[in-house]
Design a protein around this motif. Structure first.
Motif, PDB file in Angstrom:
ATOM      1  N   SER A   8       0.848  -1.192   0.000  1.00 25.43           N
ATOM      2  CA  SER A   8       0.000   0.000   0.000  1.00 25.43           C
ATOM      3  C   SER A   8       0.886   1.245   0.000  1.00 25.43           C
ATOM      4  O   SER A   8       2.051   1.197   0.397  1.00 25.43           O
ATOM      5  CB  SER A   8      -0.898   0.007   1.231  1.00 25.43           C
ATOM      6  OG  SER A   8      -0.110   0.191   2.391  1.00 25.43           O
ATOM      7  N   ARG A   9       0.304   2.344  -0.462  1.00 22.36           N
ATOM      8  CA  ARG A   9       1.039   3.607  -0.495  1.00 22.36           C
ATOM      9  C   ARG A   9       1.570   3.955   0.898  1.00 22.36           C
ATOM     10  O   ARG A   9       2.699   4.401   1.068  1.00 22.36           O
ATOM     11  CB  ARG A   9       0.089   4.716  -0.993  1.00 22.36           C
ATOM     12  CG  ARG A   9       0.730   6.005  -1.393  1.00 22.36           C
ATOM     13  CD  ARG A   9      -0.192   6.803  -2.302  1.00 22.36           C
ATOM     14  NE  ARG A   9      -0.466   6.125  -3.552  1.00 22.36           N
ATOM     15  CZ  ARG A   9       0.412   6.052  -4.566  1.00 22.36           C
ATOM     16  NH1 ARG A   9       1.583   6.623  -4.467  1.00 22.36           N
ATOM     17  NH2 ARG A   9       0.111   5.406  -5.677  1.00 22.36           N
ATOM     18  N   GLU A  10       0.712   3.714   1.888  1.00 21.13           N
ATOM     19  CA  GLU A  10       1.042   4.012   3.286  1.00 21.13           C
ATOM     20  C   GLU A  10       2.293   3.242   3.758  1.00 21.13           C
ATOM     21  O   GLU A  10       3.131   3.771   4.472  1.00 21.13           O
ATOM     22  CB  GLU A  10      -0.179   3.598   4.115  1.00 21.13           C
ATOM     23  CG  GLU A  10      -0.127   3.884   5.573  1.00 21.13           C
ATOM     24  CD  GLU A  10      -1.304   3.201   6.306  1.00 21.13           C
ATOM     25  OE1 GLU A  10      -1.963   2.298   5.741  1.00 21.13           O
ATOM     26  OE2 GLU A  10      -1.525   3.595   7.458  1.00 21.13           O
ATOM     27  N   ALA A  11       2.392   1.990   3.336  1.00 23.12           N
ATOM     28  CA  ALA A  11       3.491   1.143   3.816  1.00 23.12           C
ATOM     29  C   ALA A  11       4.761   1.301   2.994  1.00 23.12           C
ATOM     30  O   ALA A  11       5.804   0.758   3.351  1.00 23.12           O
ATOM     31  CB  ALA A  11       3.052  -0.320   3.801  1.00 23.12           C
ATOM     32  N   LEU A  12       4.670   2.053   1.885  1.00 16.04           N
ATOM     33  CA  LEU A  12       5.771   2.055   0.912  1.00 16.04           C
ATOM     34  C   LEU A  12       7.145   2.437   1.495  1.00 16.04           C
ATOM     35  O   LEU A  12       8.103   1.699   1.277  1.00 16.04           O
ATOM     36  CB  LEU A  12       5.417   2.959  -0.271  1.00 16.04           C
ATOM     37  CG  LEU A  12       6.387   2.899  -1.460  1.00 16.04           C
ATOM     38  CD1 LEU A  12       6.409   1.509  -2.070  1.00 16.04           C
ATOM     39  CD2 LEU A  12       6.004   3.921  -2.523  1.00 16.04           C
ATOM     40  N   PRO A  13       7.251   3.546   2.263  1.00 14.75           N
ATOM     41  CA  PRO A  13       8.598   3.959   2.667  1.00 14.75           C
ATOM     42  C   PRO A  13       9.345   2.883   3.464  1.00 14.75           C
ATOM     43  O   PRO A  13      10.475   2.549   3.144  1.00 14.75           O
ATOM     44  CB  PRO A  13       8.345   5.212   3.517  1.00 14.75           C
ATOM     45  CG  PRO A  13       7.010   5.713   3.079  1.00 14.75           C
ATOM     46  CD  PRO A  13       6.219   4.503   2.693  1.00 14.75           C
ATOM     47  N   ALA A  59      12.042  -4.115  -7.277  1.00 12.62           N
ATOM     48  CA  ALA A  59      11.269  -2.908  -6.961  1.00 12.62           C
ATOM     49  C   ALA A  59      10.218  -3.218  -5.900  1.00 12.62           C
ATOM     50  O   ALA A  59       9.671  -4.321  -5.856  1.00 12.62           O
ATOM     51  CB  ALA A  59      10.588  -2.373  -8.212  1.00 12.62           C
ATOM     52  N   VAL A  60      10.004  -2.254  -5.031  1.00 14.24           N
ATOM     53  CA  VAL A  60       8.855  -2.293  -4.112  1.00 14.24           C
ATOM     54  C   VAL A  60       8.003  -1.104  -4.525  1.00 14.24           C
ATOM     55  O   VAL A  60       8.460   0.038  -4.481  1.00 14.24           O
ATOM     56  CB  VAL A  60       9.291  -2.155  -2.642  1.00 14.24           C
ATOM     57  CG1 VAL A  60       8.077  -2.199  -1.719  1.00 14.24           C
ATOM     58  CG2 VAL A  60      10.286  -3.256  -2.264  1.00 14.24           C
ATOM     59  N   VAL A  61       6.792  -1.376  -5.012  1.00 10.73           N
ATOM     60  CA  VAL A  61       5.981  -0.294  -5.576  1.00 10.73           C
ATOM     61  C   VAL A  61       4.642  -0.186  -4.841  1.00 10.73           C
ATOM     62  O   VAL A  61       4.200  -1.132  -4.185  1.00 10.73           O
ATOM     63  CB  VAL A  61       5.723  -0.504  -7.089  1.00 10.73           C
ATOM     64  CG1 VAL A  61       7.033  -0.531  -7.866  1.00 10.73           C
ATOM     65  CG2 VAL A  61       4.938  -1.791  -7.341  1.00 10.73           C
ATOM     66  N   ALA A  62       4.006   0.979  -4.974  1.00  8.78           N
ATOM     67  CA  ALA A  62       2.704   1.193  -4.350  1.00  8.78           C
ATOM     68  C   ALA A  62       1.612   0.630  -5.247  1.00  8.78           C
ATOM     69  O   ALA A  62       1.650   0.784  -6.467  1.00  8.78           O
ATOM     70  CB  ALA A  62       2.486   2.677  -4.109  1.00  8.78           C
TER      71      ALA A  62
END
Ligand code: MG
Length: 403
Positions: free
Chosen positions: A59-64, A81-84
């Motif tokens: 999820s976007r939230e977990a991305l960083p 890659a780890v992507v949203a």
């Protein structure tokens, strides 16, 4: 089974926000024996000889933090890659496909919350795709199925002979999967990737999955996974770690001398961006080192104006909180201040109390010493001071949080 050496790319779908386990984070991020469920899943693919690039969709939230934990920096060399992801599973897999735009070959899609997938199931899916272009893992239905109305009244009992429970991995030839997503990616009611391929009229074949290849969704699944880990002989991670820290600062006129948060009366003080508390800096580096969190330069860069003249005790509080967030707390500390003058013995107890107070320790768990350098070198000639510290940290289960 024939041994083929083709390489496959893998999309790991981990963007779900499901918190049915009652945890404060989605199921794929719950930690067992110090590792997230998703990390166990990734390890299986990392170790599989036919797996090439892996893309993780979160999820976007977990991305960083997912980028820090599950990318190459987290020890997963195959993760390119780890992507949203997007709002739905389809939208998320579509993002994964985009990250694999230059991959011409076979693509497997797997749920991040299915950590018990075996290499044999992955082999069978790969072989199924080689034979048919599309293959998905499945197990025969064990339970009787009923169809009921909204009130719960049974309408019918379908024969279960030809019914299968679908798992992942689901594997496809790359061009076929891309076509399926291009044409049907926005359809409603799509619950797995194969449905989009079926909608193209392309046959999809089942290969045998495993009953252990379950999603970790409910508390009892987590228990089953824990038992499975134990059966695999997964070692508990250490409950105790050690770290060391070392720091040096120059002595100059017109600066206060602050050591362990205590202002020591002296004609000179230490020069630095913060209050230049050389002892507290060494202590922080020991704590960060023990927790595997790098050093203070990484967390509090001296190019950042917010740390100008800041009390190092405030930074120590932040270091303590970083450790707590990782489930650690300090259990004892030993440090030596190296200074030719002034005599520091009268102040050591106050410094011990100051540091202990912040770290939630009794004063006897912090031990401070001071030594001269016998007139030798920069310390001995009064040009600067140095400090060295070692810290022990222990697991604090009650405080263990995510990440
Ligand atoms: Mg320093």
């Amino acid at each position: 089974m024939k041994t083929s050496k083709i390489k496959v790319a893998v999309i790991i779908a981990a963007a779900g926000e499901g918190r049915r386990l009652g945890a404060d984070c989605p199921k794929q991020f719950i930690r067992l024996e110090g590792k997230a469920v998703l990390a166990y899943t990734l390890e299986v693919f990392e170790a599989h000889p036919q797996v090439g690039p892996v893309v993780v969709v979160v999820s976007r939230e977990a991305l960083p933090w997912a980028q820090a934990s599950f990318g190459p920096r987290g020890g997963f060399a195959k993760v390119k890659a780890v992507v949203a992801g997007g709002d739905s599973r389809q939208a998320s897999v579509a993002q994964g496909l985009e990250a694999l735009a230059d991959w011409p070959g076979m693509i497997l899609i797997h749920d991040g919350a299915r950590p018990m997938v075996s290499p044999q199931v992955i082999d069978r899916v790969i072989q199924g795709v080689q034979e048919h272009g599309a293959a998905i893992a499945a197990v025969p239905l064990a339970d009787t199925l009923k169809r009921a109305d909204a009130q719960g009244q049974v309408l019918e009992t379908p024969a279960r002979d030809h019914l299968w429970q679908i798992q992942t991995p689901q594997g496809f030839e790359g061009p076929l999967l891309r076509k399926a997503y291009a044409q049907g990616g926005q359809k409603e009611g799509i619950t797995d990737d194969a449905m989009l391929v079926e909608a193209l009229g392309h046959p999809v074949f089942l290969v045998l999955g495993e009953t252990t290849n379950q999603k970790v969704t409910y508390p009892e699944d987590l228990q089953r996974f824990q038992q499975w880990l134990r059966a695999q002989g997964v070692q508990k991670e250490p409950q105790m770690r050690i770290g060391m820290g070392y720091d040096v600062h120059r002595l100059v006129a017109d600066r206060p001398l602050i050591l362990g948060g205590i202002t020591v009366p002296w004609e000179k003080g230490l020069l630095g961006h913060s209050d230049a508390d050389v002892l507290t800096h060494a202590v922080m580096d020991a704590l960060l080192g023990a927790a595997g969190l790098g050093d203070i330069g990484r967390h509090f860069p001296d190019t950042d104006p917010q740390y100008k003249d800041i009390s190092s005790l405030e930074l120590l509080r932040q270091v303590r909180d970083k450790l707590v967030a990782k489930g650690w707390r300090c259990s004892n500390l030993d440090a030596t201040i190296m200074a030719e003058a002034p005599r520091l013995a009268p102040y050591l107890l106050a410094m011990e109390e100051e540091l202990a107070g912040i770290l939630g320790l009794d004063a006897h768990q912090v031990n401070l010493k001071a030594t001269t350098w016998e007139g030798l070198s920069f310390v001995g000639q009064g040009q600067g001071m140095a400090a060295q510290a070692v810290a022990m940290i222990i697991r604090d289960k009650d405080n263990a949080k995510e990440a």
